[in-house]
Scaffold this active site. Structure first.
Site, PDB file in Angstrom:
ATOM      1  N   LYS A  49       0.827  -1.220   0.000  1.00 10.06           N
ATOM      2  CA  LYS A  49       0.000   0.000   0.000  1.00 10.06           C
ATOM      3  C   LYS A  49       0.856   1.263   0.000  1.00 10.06           C
ATOM      4  O   LYS A  49       0.391   2.328  -0.326  1.00 10.06           O
ATOM      5  CB  LYS A  49      -0.889   0.037   1.259  1.00 10.06           C
ATOM      6  CG  LYS A  49      -2.114  -0.848   1.196  1.00 10.06           C
ATOM      7  CD  LYS A  49      -3.237  -0.365   2.114  1.00 10.06           C
ATOM      8  CE  LYS A  49      -2.820  -0.041   3.541  1.00 10.06           C
ATOM      9  NZ  LYS A  49      -2.457  -1.180   4.387  1.00 10.06           N
ATOM     10  N   ASP A 102      -2.063  -7.694   7.226  1.00  7.43           N
ATOM     11  CA  ASP A 102      -2.898  -8.850   6.907  1.00  7.43           C
ATOM     12  C   ASP A 102      -2.220  -9.834   5.978  1.00  7.43           C
ATOM     13  O   ASP A 102      -2.712 -10.144   4.910  1.00  7.43           O
ATOM     14  CB  ASP A 102      -4.198  -8.376   6.269  1.00  7.43           C
ATOM     15  CG  ASP A 102      -5.002  -7.571   7.267  1.00  7.43           C
ATOM     16  OD1 ASP A 102      -5.104  -8.030   8.406  1.00  7.43           O
ATOM     17  OD2 ASP A 102      -5.482  -6.492   6.899  1.00  7.43           O
TER      18      ASP A 102
END
Ligand code: SF4
Lengths: 272, 347
Positions: free
Chosen positions: A40, A125
């Site tokens: 990200k 995650d």
């Protein structure tokens, strides 16, 4: 040189905590390197006044590993914090675990892995080997678990504690658990719950970061709290965390708990 | 299920799935085989196949091209590398391009199927061959044969020739073994049409359904035999004949399946066998010591039978010999074995 890593469930606020911690350390005059290990690539954005810096893997992809220079991958942000984003491949393609490994090797070769403190902001995650890499390869020596009082976030923290415990059995291991940071959601009984969780896994809650509007305000101004509101209460919390991290010499091998015990714990403290 | 890696049974036929498939695809003369993976996966196979071909008197370099996946490909996915290699190979206008995947490309999840399904102007045939998924040499070999068989044209009515299925292209005596089967079939008036797959061109493979009879190299190829039987109705014999009795049984089985008279051919074969044994009369009563590495092959009944017929003994003082890994094919296989033993006795 201190090498610390922040681990925790995705969305728990690792990047905000890391960036403010780095900024507070930088403000003390320390040479700090923050490495975002998430495709990200938003770990260092607030330190960079909202600028998305080029990622190591994008540069490797475009130019080939041998032509990438230190100046391209390491950018100076607020309080002199040097910022790196590992990046990743496009979702669903290739192996990002291997990408994180390649990033670290490149930084090492460029001699960029130095300073007083390196803060690794590790993606949340992920289940593959890539996520344990900073610990496994001995980059992250002190692991901090970031969690709130929410069950799923404690569950993730407990799982990471398992990884630390497992890696601690290896002969060349250098990582251990340095503490638990409670990034609060402001649930009732949350502070006690996280403190007790930390105790049960053979660690300690080293900071309680209350939920604060200042964080959101700083964010819309594309700044860390340390830059946006240096005199705020919230800034003081990060400064305290920075002081604690610098002086912390108590690390432990965690004793992760069972899911049942975790649920009981949550029930016991939650004031529903 | 994975059946490799047992030390006691390790031999060249139990390597990587990729190797099994390559032993087939590299026999298609006008094919290029692309190995989608790191260079190493291709390299050791090239060496092995090259050595095997050289032993058989054909020292050609097998046409294998790796996509040379590097760390960059592993991180970002290797699909573009595969597409680029396919485009480059297609420019050379081969009859077919076979694409074989490897452990690493299956691990990172490259979608080789969709890359292969694009139009390159030449046929592209994909064979998933990642060894770590539980495959071994024979799985790769079976998969290659089955996939190629599935590409064959439909046929009307059985033809005249016999098709040979799944020769062991890496064995030393592959040509000798083929010649023996061809000889036995000829003694019944039958001709071999296609060798599926050895020394063929891609277009020839389309004829795999046109034979009257399929002869499999060994029983483990039964799934391929069954698939062809179901699709084209071709009956099959599940193995090359082993030893002397095997040759006779083979003639009889072919006769039964095709409704041919076999008594003449069987009688001539029996005469040939006893003449062959007579020519080794000098070995009668000799003593051999069997190489312990190959000792288990003694359990091979056809070898036992010949030893009994010539009254050969096993003792550690005798002339050292080794037994072949694959049982001797036909009367000729036994003759070659005895020739080797005779050389040891007179050494
Ligand atoms: S086992 Fe896997 S890695 Fe090894 S050669 Fe075969 S495909 Fe390549």
């Amino acid at each position: 040189m201190k090498q610390i890593a922040l681990y925790g469930k995705g969305g728990i606020g690792k990047s905000t905590t890391s960036a403010n911690l780095s900024a507070a350390l930088g403000a003390k005059g320390l040479d700090v390197l923050q490495i975002g290990c998430d495709p990200k690539r938003d770990s260092t954005r607030m330190l960079m006044q909202g600028v998305w810096i080029p990622t190591v893997l994008d540069l490797i992809r475009e130019k080939g590993e041998d032509s990438v220079s230190t100046d391209e991958v390491v950018r100076k942000g607020f309080a002199g914090v040097r910022c790196v984003e590992a990046g990743g491949p496009e979702p669903g393609i290739g192996c990002a675990g291997r990408g994180i490994i390649a990033t670290f090797r490149l930084l090492e070769r460029l001699g960029a892995l130095q300073g007083d403190v390196i803060v690794y902001d590790v993606l949340g995650d992920v289940v593959c080997g890539g996520f344990a890499m900073p610990m496994r390869e001995g980059y992250a020596e002190e692991v901090y678990l970031v969690t709130s009082g929410e069950l799923m976030s404690l569950y993730a923290a407990n799982n990471i504690a398992k990884a630390v415990a497992r890696l601690a059995k290896r002969s060349k291991q250098t990582c251990s658990l340095a503490g638990v940071i409670c990034n609060a959601k402001n649930m009732a009984g949350e502070e006690e719950l996280v403190r007790e969780f930390a105790r049960r896994i053979n660690s300690e809650m080293v900071a309680y970061i209350p939920r604060s509007r200042t964080v959101q305000l700083a964010e819309v101004h594309k700044q860390t709290v340390m830059e946006y509101a240096p005199d705020s209460e919230q800034a003081a919390v990060y400064q305290e965390l920075a002081g604690r991290v610098l002086t912390n010499d108590r690390t432990s091998i965690p004793t992760p708990i069972e899911m049942d015990e975790l649920e009981d714990l949550a029930l016991q403290f939650a004031e529903i | 299920m994975n059946s490799k890696t047992s030390h006691s049974s390790s031999q060249r036929y139990e390597g990587c799935t990729l190797t099994g498939a390559l032993s087939i695809t590299t026999q298609v003369e006008d094919a290029v085989t692309v190995v989608h993976g790191p260079e190493g996966c291709a390299h050791h196979n090239v060496s092995l196949l090259h050595a095997a071909m050289a032993e058989q008197g054909h020292p050609a370099i097998p046409k294998i091209v790796p996509t040379r996946l590097s760390e960059q490909g592993v991180i970002f996915g290797g699909e573009e590398d595969l597409a680029a290699t396919l485009r480059a190979m297609a420019d050379r206008r081969p009859g077919v391009i076979f694409v074989l995947t490897t452990c690493i490309t299956e691990t990172i999840g490259d979608d080789a199927a969709s890359v292969c399904s694009e139009d390159y102007g030449v046929p592209v045939v994909l064979l998933p061959t990642a060894g770590f998924l539980g495959g071994c040499f024979s799985d790769g070999l079976n998969a290659a044969l089955t996939t190629m068989a599935a590409k064959a044209d439909p046929v009307e009515g059985a033809g005249e020739t016999v098709t040979i299925i799944g020769e062991k292209n890496l064995e030393y005596e592959v040509e000798e073994n083929f010649a023996e089967v061809e000889r036995l079939l000829a003694s019944l008036g039958l001709e071999v049409g296609l060798r599926f797959v050895r020394d063929v061109r891609y277009a020839d493979l389309k004829q795999v359904g046109t034979g009257r009879l399929n002869v499999l190299r060994e029983p483990s190829l039964a799934p391929v035999g069954e698939a062809l039987k179901e699709r084209f109705g071709t009956p099959y014999i599940s193995s090359f004949p082993i030893g002397l009795d095997g040759s006779i049984a083979f003639l009889e089985e072919v006769g039964t399946l095709l409704g041919l008279r076999t008594d003449g051919a069987v009688r001539r074969e029996e005469e040939r066998q006893s003449a062959m044994l007579d020519s080794f009369a000098d070995l009668r009563g000799s003593v051999f010591s069997i190489d312990p590495m190959t000792f288990r092959a003694l359990e091979c009944t056809p070898v036992r039978r010949v030893m009994e017929a010539l009254d050969l003994q096993v003792d550690s003082d005798g002339a050292g010999v080794s037994l072949p890994y694959s049982p001797p094919v036909g009367t000729a296989g036994i003759r070659r074995l005895l020739h080797r033993w005779r050389r040891r006795v007179h050494a």
